[in-house]
Structure formats: structure tokens, C-alpha cells
Design an enzyme around this catalytic site. Sequence first.
Site, PDB file in Angstrom:
ATOM      1  N   HIS A 125       0.861  -1.185   0.000  1.00 13.18           N
ATOM      2  CA  HIS A 125       0.000   0.000   0.000  1.00 13.18           C
ATOM      3  C   HIS A 125       0.891   1.227   0.000  1.00 13.18           C
ATOM      4  CE1 HIS A 125      -2.038  -2.951   2.582  1.00 13.18           C
ATOM      5  NE2 HIS A 125      -3.155  -2.496   2.133  1.00 13.18           N
ATOM      6  N   ASP A 155      -5.109 -14.081  -2.071  1.00 14.14           N
ATOM      7  CA  ASP A 155      -4.475 -13.710  -0.803  1.00 14.14           C
ATOM      8  C   ASP A 155      -4.331 -14.991   0.001  1.00 14.14           C
ATOM      9  OD1 ASP A 155      -4.516 -10.988  -1.362  1.00 14.14           O
ATOM     10  OD2 ASP A 155      -5.512 -10.437   0.495  1.00 14.14           O
TER      11      ASP A 155
END
Lengths: 476, 476, 476, 476
Positions: B142, B336
Site C-alpha cells: 500500500h 491472498d
Amino acid sequence: MKIKDIILGLVCLNVITLAVIASSPLTCPADLGKECASDGEWKGEFFPGIPEIKHEGPFSKNPLSFKWYNAEEEILGKKMKDWMRFSVAFWHTFRGTGDPFGAPTKVWPWEDGTNSLAMAKRRMRANFEFIRKLGVDLWCFHDRDIAPDGKTLEESNANLDEVVALAKELQGNKIHPLWGTAQLFMHPRYMHGAATSSDVGVYAYAAAQVKKAMEVTHYLGGENYVFWGGREGYQTLLNTDMKRELNHLARFLEGAVAWKKKIGFKGTLLIEPKPQEPTKHQYDWDAATTAAFLLKYGLSGEFKLNIECNHATLSGHSCHHELETARNFGMLGNIDANTGDPQIGWDTDQFLTDIGEATLVMLSVVRNGGLAPGGFNFDAKLRRESTDVEDLFIAHISGMDTLARGLRNVAKLLEDGSLTELVRKRYESFDTEIGAQIEAGKADFEALEKKAMEWGEPKVGSAKQELAEMLFQSAL
Amino acid sequence: MKIKDIILGLVCLNVITLAVIASSPLTCPADLGKECASDGEWKGEFFPGIPEIKHEGPFSKNPLSFKWYNAEEEILGKKMKDWMRFSVAFWHTFRGTGDPFGAPTKVWPWEDGTNSLAMAKRRMRANFEFIRKLGVDLWCFHDRDIAPDGKTLEESNANLDEVVALAKELQGNKIHPLWGTAQLFMHPRYMHGAATSSDVGVYAYAAAQVKKAMEVTHYLGGENYVFWGGREGYQTLLNTDMKRELNHLARFLEGAVAWKKKIGFKGTLLIEPKPQEPTKHQYDWDAATTAAFLLKYGLSGEFKLNIECNHATLSGHSCHHELETARNFGMLGNIDANTGDPQIGWDTDQFLTDIGEATLVMLSVVRNGGLAPGGFNFDAKLRRESTDVEDLFIAHISGMDTLARGLRNVAKLLEDGSLTELVRKRYESFDTEIGAQIEAGKADFEALEKKAMEWGEPKVGSAKQELAEMLFQSAL
Amino acid sequence: MKIKDIILGLVCLNVITLAVIASSPLTCPADLGKECASDGEWKGEFFPGIPEIKHEGPFSKNPLSFKWYNAEEEILGKKMKDWMRFSVAFWHTFRGTGDPFGAPTKVWPWEDGTNSLAMAKRRMRANFEFIRKLGVDLWCFHDRDIAPDGKTLEESNANLDEVVALAKELQGNKIHPLWGTAQLFMHPRYMHGAATSSDVGVYAYAAAQVKKAMEVTHYLGGENYVFWGGREGYQTLLNTDMKRELNHLARFLEGAVAWKKKIGFKGTLLIEPKPQEPTKHQYDWDAATTAAFLLKYGLSGEFKLNIECNHATLSGHSCHHELETARNFGMLGNIDANTGDPQIGWDTDQFLTDIGEATLVMLSVVRNGGLAPGGFNFDAKLRRESTDVEDLFIAHISGMDTLARGLRNVAKLLEDGSLTELVRKRYESFDTEIGAQIEAGKADFEALEKKAMEWGEPKVGSAKQELAEMLFQSAL
Amino acid sequence: MKIKDIILGLVCLNVITLAVIASSPLTCPADLGKECASDGEWKGEFFPGIPEIKHEGPFSKNPLSFKWYNAEEEILGKKMKDWMRFSVAFWHTFRGTGDPFGAPTKVWPWEDGTNSLAMAKRRMRANFEFIRKLGVDLWCFHDRDIAPDGKTLEESNANLDEVVALAKELQGNKIHPLWGTAQLFMHPRYMHGAATSSDVGVYAYAAAQVKKAMEVTHYLGGENYVFWGGREGYQTLLNTDMKRELNHLARFLEGAVAWKKKIGFKGTLLIEPKPQEPTKHQYDWDAATTAAFLLKYGLSGEFKLNIECNHATLSGHSCHHELETARNFGMLGNIDANTGDPQIGWDTDQFLTDIGEATLVMLSVVRNGGLAPGGFNFDAKLRRESTDVEDLFIAHISGMDTLARGLRNVAKLLEDGSLTELVRKRYESFDTEIGAQIEAGKADFEALEKKAMEWGEPKVGSAKQELAEMLFQSAL
């Protein structure tokens, strides 16, 4: 993907209060201007727009008034305030910042962004203004949320003493703690547990912290002392010696009982069950599990339970079930008055606003003859998105009103009597000679077999659940 | 009772790093001694005791070796590394600190207790040493976990640029991002959502942040860009205009598609479903809900899904179900690779170590012909109680080995063929003329009724579930 | 244990086989032809195509062979069959018909669509052929699934006697019941409970039924007797006197203990916890709740627990947790070897095929030194869609093999020793003088505080969960 | 909607009433004496003690009266009966027998223990007496619960025709079906699904059954036709071809649409989502999943949704969420008015008595402008322990009163207006020029970035959740 634990602290602090940290002494932020005097003390009110909250009745449109709670009004032979014994929880109200999944959102005007001793005292003043405006007499706290950790245990104790001295002064004659407790779950040292830590040093440290917390609770006139085992459990059995940990926990509680007696503290010791979170499994899972533990280790006479509604539902039970289970064990001591979300698997600690639920809670309280020396504490917090100072008041008023409405409903229900009668009739076949013999343990299997053959197929009546629900709803 | 949100940051930071903050410039802590050069740069290795991880086979007792993962080995016609496309997630590995219910427990040696730009760069160097030692080529991030927030958006962007420039350099020729994304959920400004915030200013801010994050992902050679709507949902419908929020979300995603095209970014846009947490309900609840949203707003051609196993189970589905659902919609883009605890109602993000589950995951991947340009990212974190630097390696090795073992099992399963044959036979009555007509939409209800009357009571065979389970387990 | 689909099924066959019922004497259906002799007895084998199941090793592709279970092979000092003590559950295997949500799907060839006494005997013969072909020595039963209800208790008892006499004969020297029990939950008379019914007549009837069931269990050489309180609980607290019901339950169990002693039955009395289903809340919720109940009423010395994995997960615990909890209370007596679905909220009673789970189950068994006189019973049923006779064998073989594989894994794990050592080291700070004092209850809070101040901040090590998981998975 | 206990029950009565079955013709039981005329018809009333239910207002103590529902009273511009459109569900009310976990407990006086055609007609007469006494105009049904299965499809259709002809006559001018449907989930032939069965013969059979059920619904004047896919899902993905099954389902629904048009049926086609039970996963999991399916296969214009509250909660959503989701997709067509238990993981189908929940349900209905041609059906059943005939009335009255009270609360809430205003204000920053541009898709990321930089850090207001809850609760 989720970052809920990215050094929340480290990072988010900086984001929000970077300037403060960089440029100011630890107690009085530059940007709070006039409210902050030269000596770092707060001037004037903390809640300047908020009056003392009054009862205005159910038709009031004023959010800052009680519609149902009327402290001095007598219901079922007792004043409302004596049934309820509401207390404000310092941690949620003054240290809560949102939910655990993001950075803090609440920046109350009196906060300067530090965890200093001076800030702790200022916050304590805010606490008592809040309590007085809300019109309650009780509060509750953990050691570490009212005073900052020091570098050593001695320093932490000294910090605590200083804040406690102020609290004692601010309490005056009327206010005192419903209970105190030690925070044994947030600090990294407690990551493996406190009494159940795999590390003997942590066990000793926790004992010292509880010892001190009991002393200050006693000093402040607290009526109870609470144990919540936030890290007393396991994350995986693969690395855990559960038997040894449970033995340590029993030893620890024995130590607490001994210390209580030694210092002459007469308050009730309470254990607060919770099934999980933060750990996968906590040893005080629910009321029955906690009772089993206390019975096994011969401690059942020394402890009562502090039931939390949100913990109840997380353990798969209704709140009413946990309250009644605690009552059956003779252990109902206090209630954490909050609620969870039925579709959510973690502890949301919301203010209880469901009227039916509140009525069931108060039904247990009334059947228990009240909770004293226990009471209700609001283990409930504002949602992360609720950031106005007035939200603190609205939430408490809403929670208090809901329980007060519950009490009024219980009065209606009991006065009507139909539901009580329905239950009595359901069991009346036991109000007979043979029923009495069974209940006295005097009817053996041979005698019962004889009866069964004599009687033939039993006629079993309807349980009338829908009628019971109708009668209950009619009282709401 | 629970304090999980007591200004975690403010308080706990002080506890742990008080001395650091008080006494040092923001980049190099006094107590790290020799590893910290005079210019604040880290000298030598970040993981000095850890070698490059090698494949040593299933009988190795060395925790710092692969037992099942052998990057270059060919299985089912592809190298293992090409089936897996493992990436390291910067946030969990370098910014994770434990669980959301307590203060951070991890204090990696290279951390100086600040969120400074210099620290961000040092951390990025650690990241690439970790990636290289683990032997993977991909990472993901991020914006806000690789570079600190500034006081303004411009400053934040500048910070990001500086760190990204370093990352670009450190990547070299072989390493690049599997994907990048913008962190739109931790900061208080996003408390009501980003694209679905009730505040137009937040919507604009989020757009600006995504714009920048897409640019830097593109710059670094990222192969995908991910949207995870951590606050795109609601806490209660009472204060929410769901329809308006969903419309805003659709507009936002349209904007992202347009921007992607404008900058020439060819990567796949991925949406990561999650049912709840932090909010009560998130709009991208699960694969099917996300597909419905994309279909309704005409966006289904522009996005694929990033499926997380722990999110799957929180939404009431098995991970395999979500993967197959995504495949059925033609939308399986990335995984994920983590797991939850079947008895826990929040997102624990554990490394997947269940062999059966891993085999099912890899079965979907193989059926999908692989995931490229997507892959696996370890959205998994060390337990709060795991605090050794080597635990970071052990956890990744364990996760990689488990999936590798899953792939080997899939190969066994497919080579044996019995399970495939069992399924084929189950449906073979549709491999007929009438079956073909039905599947082509050419058998109307009248024709079918005629057939039903002609055929009489159907003979329905056993589903052979126990045999299917036996065949599956035999491959493990 | 649960019978929700037993009688339902067979009886409901009527719908499907109405013609049969209408036209035939109650024991031998017209369409079964030659296998049914003129006296209504079954001729030849019940499972004609199925051989005795042999161990053929892990590479066998024969579904009708054991790959991992090898009865006479010695593992960790005991024969596999002595570790396992597998028993066949009569109810699921011979009376199960599918799931509770639809009409029965299974029409075994030997069933004639009736619940007659003759049919009961035929079924019992099938049972023993099944047991012998599977190669086990134990079985278990409820009274009402092996023999039909009569119009009166006397007639029911007579029916039971007749079937039991046959079972005794068929048992021969080697086979006997692991346990017997009374079915106190399906019949409408028990709709409000048996021992906890609101009706005194039902209480007496239940006592008579348990009395008889204990007698026949004793007569057949049963080693245990089980209580599962399928209706001992409540649907709503609104119409329930929980305290009175719990008292009745305690009296009932006292009566059972007295009767056991009177008839000289030496078997273990077992209680099987289950949280809910059919009722909202059952009084034997989980192991800890049951222990609390037994401790409170002074019954803890007389009972052990029969842990079911699917009940464990429904109560919010892992199966391993429940087993270890029972062990900690000294109460682990027997295991219902089944499993549930982690995403499903009701009791699916599936055969356990998860290798990791089976390894944890066997770890508890090994630590317990085995289960004798208890053992494993397969409280597991075919899926409703599994309708081939061979599916009965495949399912049992799969369940037995999975647990056998679990035992082999435990042997590997213990022989390797790394995981044991990891746990030992984790607690080694208690293997010290102060640790010993704490564990002996000789370290009071003052002494501990002194130590805490002397030691300063504890150094707390990593819990190494990921390493523990890696070591565990390596043994699978 | 779910019938899991319908046929099971009646048929299983055989166990209990074996004597009856054995000794009597199939329609009129010997022991019902005078009410049963010589021709097998029921004489006099079915509910002799029960009057027509009247509105007596909230202070009435008469359980057989409406306290809140007043059919002709106008609220928010419409008569209560037009807002509610209540219908009686034939299956629960006349074929329900308890819960799926035990033998039937209900033996209504008019039942003779058979599933005969004569009994079906007698039951239909009871149905219309019930409807009239309750004061509603609508009912709903499955084909197989109103008429018995025959030995062939032709015979089943003939049975159905005979009962439907009687129903048509009994309906008179005022009463008609809210909807009809086909029961495609209880019979063994449907164990693998109906439209999604692995067997082509079952697909054809199901098509024929739906064809007929649509015809009779049309003939009776039904306003809607419902699809509930009770077995359209999977038990395990290991033996399932999900993609093929979903394609078959789409083809099946296309066929139904075509048939509807062909016969001129103008009613709405409704799909009822349910997440699981009986299968592990059902394809119509929730509103969003069903919408995704319909959108993907181009069927979204032809179907609306029938939302059931208990299904909503089983899928992890609040009922209000599912209603609002359906509204957002423009698909809210009908409501199954029941409720579940928040701590229970299966479909309990209880009558809704929670006032807050009912208020939220009615809020969605009012926002939708009502439900017509849909309405409410009571997919709710008596508890297994409720066995008095009057319980049928009490339950329906309680359910109707609760929803009526909900409607009254909605009126209060809307008239007060504070909550509406709170929501409006929350989003008012979008009621601006830039907001309008965003909502029109005219603000691209570059423009938004510019705005974000111009505006600086957004000021984000409180979400006022606690105030919203207070306002909501005040209306109850």
C-alpha cells in the site's frame, strides 16, 4: 487484506499529533489556546454546552434528556437508581478512540496528544464533570487507563498514586468506584497471559499489579474488584500446556483472595467471562465454564461473576441465559451493560438500545433482588465514526433509558402476572407428592418404573411458547 | 470489558519508545549502536543469521529450508514458481505488529520507533533483503505503509515518490510488484468510507490517492492494481443511504478504469471481497456480491477478483467455493494466501498450513491454468506472540511449503484420475441428445413434461461423497 | 449422538412404498423375492458383494481395503485396535436415512418398510454381518432403534428383550457393546425433555426406560452406558424454570448411579455434551458446562464424558479443545468420532476425513493412555445422497483409516520430539525455585511484588506458533 | 420456505397411531367419533372454540384478538391490510409437525393419520375456515402439500387437480393465492437437486412439475409464482460440476418464463434466496448472489425476490439488509415474514415478535411503496412443543400484530422526520455542484485530485449512530 495492526500507535500518532509532539512540552498543546492556562490546567468546563441531564419523560424531543430513567422514582419497591446502580467506565469514555481496525478518530478538546501524568489528571477532572452531568454516583477504571505506565513498576505505582489522590478528592462524598481492576492485557509483557503467562516473571509482575490495584480500589471506596482475563487463554494448543496454565490461574486467584483479606477489603471479587478475543480461547469462556473452574479449584465461595451481554452472545448464548446461569450458581454480581451485533463475530461493545433485550436483563436483575454491591457499568463505546463530544452523552442517555424502559416493562409484566402463571402451571405436576419425593431424592428408579407402568402414556401439554412471547411483547 | 481501542497508539508508543522519542533525531535510535552508521543508514545485513532459503526435501529437519517448494521443479507442465507466483506483502511483514487488541509486540532491530522517511527507506532495504533470501521475485504494497503520510497530500506524494525511487533501484531486473494499492481505510478521514464516504471531500481525496498509487504501481512495473474497500460499507443502515453510496462506488471505479487507460497501465484491476470488519457490512461482501455489483454497473469486463481465504470463511463460504465462484464468473485474478480459524469470527490472517485446504486452493489454480498476471500474496501475519526475526522466515516458508505440497497433491489427484472420472460419470445423463437440447435451451417445458411421463420415475444414483472424500484424502 | 433421521426415515418409507405396506404381511416384502424365505427370514448374505475388509497399505487403489488401519500392528506400545476400540453405531448405520430436511432416500434391500419386531431382528443380523466384515469387535445402540416401541412400556420392554436375546446370541464370544443408551428425545412424550420435562409422568417414564436400557446393556456385556440429553434443555427461557429443571436432572442422574450399583453394572457412565439442536440450549452444552453441573451437584466422581467432534465445533470449540478440557477434568471417557462442516451451523455428523484433525484427536487419546473401557463410536452417517450399500463400508473404512493415519502421525510427532521440547522450553521459567513455590501456593502477593521489583521488566520470548505449526504439519 | 417437517410428520404419525391405520379405511379414523360423518367428511367447525379474530386494541388481554392490527384502518395513506397483504402458508399451518429433529408432536383433531386424497380435501376445508377466522384474503401453497403424490406423475397431477378444484370453490370471491409453488426438495428423486440435478430425468420431471404448478396457480388466481431451490446447491464441491449445474438452472428458469408467457400468467416470478440447509451451499445464497446469477444469465428483468428474514440472518445479513439490497436491485417482490434465533445456525422459522425488527421490515415495505402484487406470507411454524389448536391462532395473531405495530412505528418515525433529516444532512456535501458532477460521472481523477489539493484535509463530521439509534428506539 487488512492492516489493522500496522503499528497503529507509532504511525497514527505521528499523523495526527506530529506538530504537538515535536514542538511542545508534554502537557499543554499549543493549539488549545485559551482553555489551557499557563500551568497546563484546563479552565472552565470540559463540556461547556451540556447541561445536567434531567428526566423529561417519553414525549421529550430533547436528546439530552432522560425519557425513561427517573433516578428517584420508585418501581417495584425500590428507586430506579438503586435497581440500576449505573457507573461510567473510564476506559471507553475517556480513553476509547474508535474500533481496533483503524487509527483513532476521536480527538477530544482537552486531549493534548500525550499520555503524561498532567494529562491524566486533566482527564480525571473531565471524568468527574461527565459523571456529575450525567447524574450518576459510580465509576469504574483500570489502573493503566487512569495513570500512565512508568519506566518501572515503582514509577507506575507512583503515577497511579498521584492520579488516585486527585480522584479521591474529586469524588467528594457521593461518588465512588463500582469497581476497579488492573489492566493485564494490552502491554506486550502480557502477550502470553498474565497469571497464565509461560513466563514466571510476568506472573510475578501481574501479581504486583493486582496487589496495587486492589489497594487503590479499596482506598477509593470501591465496592468490587474485577478480574478480566484478556490474555488468559491460548492461541493454539500446539504450544500450550493448558493444565499448567489453569493451575497457575487458580494459584493467582488464591493469592488475590488472601491479599483482599489481608488489607481488609470487603468488596466482592468478580470474574468477567469472555469466550475469546484477543485469544482464540479464553479460560473464563462463559458463566458455566468459569463456575466449573472455580468449583474445581475450591474457589467458588470467593468470587461472583460480572456478566457482559456482548461476551454472552460471542459465546453462543443469549445475555439472559448467562445472567440466569450465573443466578443458578448463586454468582450474579454485576453486569457490563452493552450489546453486540448478532451478525458480527467480534466484541463491538455497543450501547444497548434493544428494548426486549433490556427487559430480559432487568428481569434477571429483579429476580436477583438487585445487584448491589454490584451494579451496571457501561462497557460500551461510541462507534468509531461518532466524534462529537455530545455523542458521549447521547450514548449514555440512550443506554440508561433503554435499561430503565426495561425495568418499567418488567414491572408491567410482573403486575400482569400472566407469564408467571403460565410458567407455574407448566410445572405443576411436580407440585404433588411424587413430585416432592423426586425433588427430595427419594424416588428411586424402581419406584418410578412402577409409577410409569401404572400411569401409562403421559399426557403432555403444549409449552405455549407463542403465547409466552405474546405476553412478553405486550409488556414492551 | 475490553480496551482494545484505548488510544493504542498514543499510549503504547510512549511505553515502549519513550526514551527514543525524547532523546533522538527521528531516524537513528541511540541504542542500536554499531549497526547504525553516522548517516543513519543501516550497515550490514538486516537478517544476519538467515541464509538464502534452499529446497532440502521433505526429510529435512531444518526449519529454514523448503521441504516441498522447489522453485524450478516442473509440475503439471509448469515450474512451481510459475504456478505459485509468490509475493511478499510489505504491510504484514514490515509494518505488522501483532493483533488489533493490544499494543505492538514486535520491535525489529532495524526499527527506530519513528515513522520518518529515513526509517521508511531503511525498512525498504530490509524488505528487499527478505525477498531475496526467501527466493521470490514479487512483492506488494500500500502507498501509506511504504512511505509516511505528510501534512498535505502534496507532501505525502513527495514522500511516496522518494521511497518508490529507492524501491525501483532496489528491485533490480528481476523483482517487481505483483500489485500495488492505496490505503484508504486506516486514516480518520476515511472513517465513513473512501469512495462511499458521505463527504465529497473525502471522495476527492481518495480519488487523488488512487490516482497516485496507480501511477507508482505502473512505474514500478506492477502487474496488477488492487481495490480493497476496507471502509466501503456501513455500520448501521439507520444513518446510511446505501443506494447513493453504491452509485458513488461505481463512479469511482469508472474513474479508476479511465485513469488506468489514460496512463497506459496494462495491469489487471482487482477487487478484493470481504464481508465485514471493520464495518458491519462491506459492499464487496463476497465474490458473487462483487460480481453482481460489477454486472449491475456495467463494469464486469474491467475487473477481476482477488480472493482471500480468510475473507471467504468470514462470509460463510469455504475458500474453494469462493475460488470456484470467481472462476465461474471468469474473474479469478489473484489469491491472498492466508487462512482463518474456523471457530473465530474475525480476520486472523494466519499463514495457511492446512494441507487439505491448500490442495483445494491449488486445484482451482490449476483448473484456471494458473493465475498470471496475478499470483499469490501472503496476506498473512505473524501471531502477536511471535517476536523473533526468524519467525518471519519460518512463517513464509511454512506457507509456501503448504501450497507447494497442495500443488503436488493436485498432480497426484489428476494423474490418478479417479475423482475426475467420478464427477464425469455423475453427469453423464446430460451427455445425451436430450441433455444437449436442454443445455442449448431447446427443450421447452411441454417437451420435458412429455419426456418425464414417458420415462416414469427417474432412477437416481448415489452421489458417492464418501468415496470422493476417500479419493481426495488418498492424494494428500 | 442423534437419531433425528432414524425412525422418521423408516416409517416415512411408507410414502414411498405404500404399495408394499398395503399388500403384504408386515415382515417380508413381496418384491424382495428369493432372499426372503417363507418364514420371513433373510437368506444368504446381506452384503453379498462385500468381502472382509483387509489392510492393503497406502498404495492400494481398492476402496474396500484399509490403507492405514492395521488392527494388529503395534504403534507406541499398543496394537492399533487397542488404541482405537472402534465400534459401529447401530442407529446411523442401520436406521439412518439421510438428513433431517427431506424424505428418506435409503432403501436397503433387507428393509421391508416396516418397524416390526421381525424386521428388527433381520436388521440385527445385518448389523453383525457388517461388524464382522468390517473387522471390529464393538457396537453401540439405543433401545428404540434396535427394537420397536410397543403400545405400552411393558410391550416395549418385551420387544427389546426379544431383540436383545438375539443380539446376545449373534455377538458370540468376541463382540459386545462399547455402550448402550436409551432414546429419550424422538418420541413426542419427550418434547419438553425427559429428566427435565415439565411433566412428572415423563420423568418417571424416562427413569423406567433408562433402568431397562442399563439392564440390557449390562446383560449384553456393555462396557459403558451413555446419557445424551437430546431434549434436556430449553427452547425459550420465557416458559422455563431452569433452576428446577437442572435440579431434576441432578436427581435423575443420582437415580441412575444408584441403579447401576444395585444391578452390579461396573461400566462407566458417560455424559455426551452438545450445545443445542434440537433445543436452543442444552444443559450439557460442552465439556466445561457439564463438569460445572456435575461438580455443583456432587456427581463429578460418577461420570465421564463422551466427546463428539461435531458437538465441539457447534459449541464454538475445536474438537481438540474439548478433548483436552475433558482430560483436564479427568473425565475423558469416549469419543464420538465424527466431524462437522466449519461453515454449517447444525450437526452434520460426517465421517472424519481430515488428517490434521484426526492427528489432534489421537494426540489426546495417546496422552490419555488410551480410552478403555471407552473407545470410538462412529456417530457419523452417510450423506443423504449416498445410497449404495457399499457406501456404508466406504464411509467406515475412510473414517477408520483417517484416525489410524492420525495415530501414525502422532507416533512420528512424538518420536521426533521437537514439538514436545518446544512446549517444555516455553514454560521452563516455572521449573525453578520460585516457580515451584508459586505452583505449591507458597508465593504470596507481597513476595511476588518484591520479586517483580527486583527483576524489572520481564523479557518475554516468542511463542513460536508458526514453528509449532510447521513441526506439526511435517508429521502429517 | 421449507417443508422439512411436513410430510415427514404426517406420515410418521403412523408409528404413533398404528392401531388407527391398521383398523380403518384410509380417510376417517375410528376414534374421531361424531365429527366424522359416514361419508368421511368432517362435520361442523374445525376450530369450534375459536371466534373470528377482531381488533380490540393494545389494552385487550384477550390472546385471541388483535391489539395492533386493524385491517381497515388507514396508515400512511393506505389501509393496513393493503400494506400487509398477509397470507397463510398451507404447509406450516396444516402440514407442519414440529422440528426436523424428532417425531411429529401435533395430532390435529381432523387428521386421520393418512396422506389420502380425502384427507387432503378435509384439510383444505380446515384451511379456509382458518383463513376466514383470521380475517385474511390470501394463502399460499406447494403442490405436494395440498395434494398427495400419486404413483405416477399423471396420478399426482390428477390428485392435484381434484384438490385444486375444491380449493377454487372454497376460495369464493374474496380469497386467492398470494402465490403457489412446486415442492422440488423433499422427494428422494430431488436429492441431487431439481433443475440442478446431475440426472437428466430429474430435470425433466421437475420441469413437468413446475409447469403444472404454474398452471394451477394461474387457475386459482394466484398473483405470484415462487421458486425456492431447496436442493439446488451442493453438499461438497468434490463431486460437483458447479458451472454445469448453474447453466442448467438458468435454462430451467428460461423455460419457466417461456411457459408463463405461453399460458398467459401475468403474476410475478419470485426467487427466494437461502444460503444453505438442506445443502451446504445453495445457489440462491442471498439477494446479491441471486441478482448476480440473474444478471449473468440475462434473466434479471423476469424475476423478483422473495426475502425471508430467517434466511437473511443465516446468510450473515440482517433482514433489513436483504430487503434494502433487493430494493436497490429493483427486485423486492415479497416477504416471508418469520424470524430466526440469533444464536442458532439453522432455519427455525419462528413467528416474528421482535418489535424493532418488525419496524425495520415495514420501513423497507413503506419505502418500496408496498409489496403488491406481492405481500407477506407466514413462513413460520409453531414450535414443536406447541400442540394446542389455539396455538395456531395465537402465533398468527402475534406475528400479524408485531408487523402492524412495526407499521405504526414507521408512521411515527416518518412523521417525526428527525431520522430522515439526519441522513439527508449526512450526505449534503454531495448536493453541490461537484457532487452532482461526480454522480453524473463527469468528474475525472485529475479534476478530483485538483480539488483535493485545493481543499486540503477534509473535515469529516460525526456519523451520529447513537443519535440515530435513539431516534429509532423512541418511535417504538
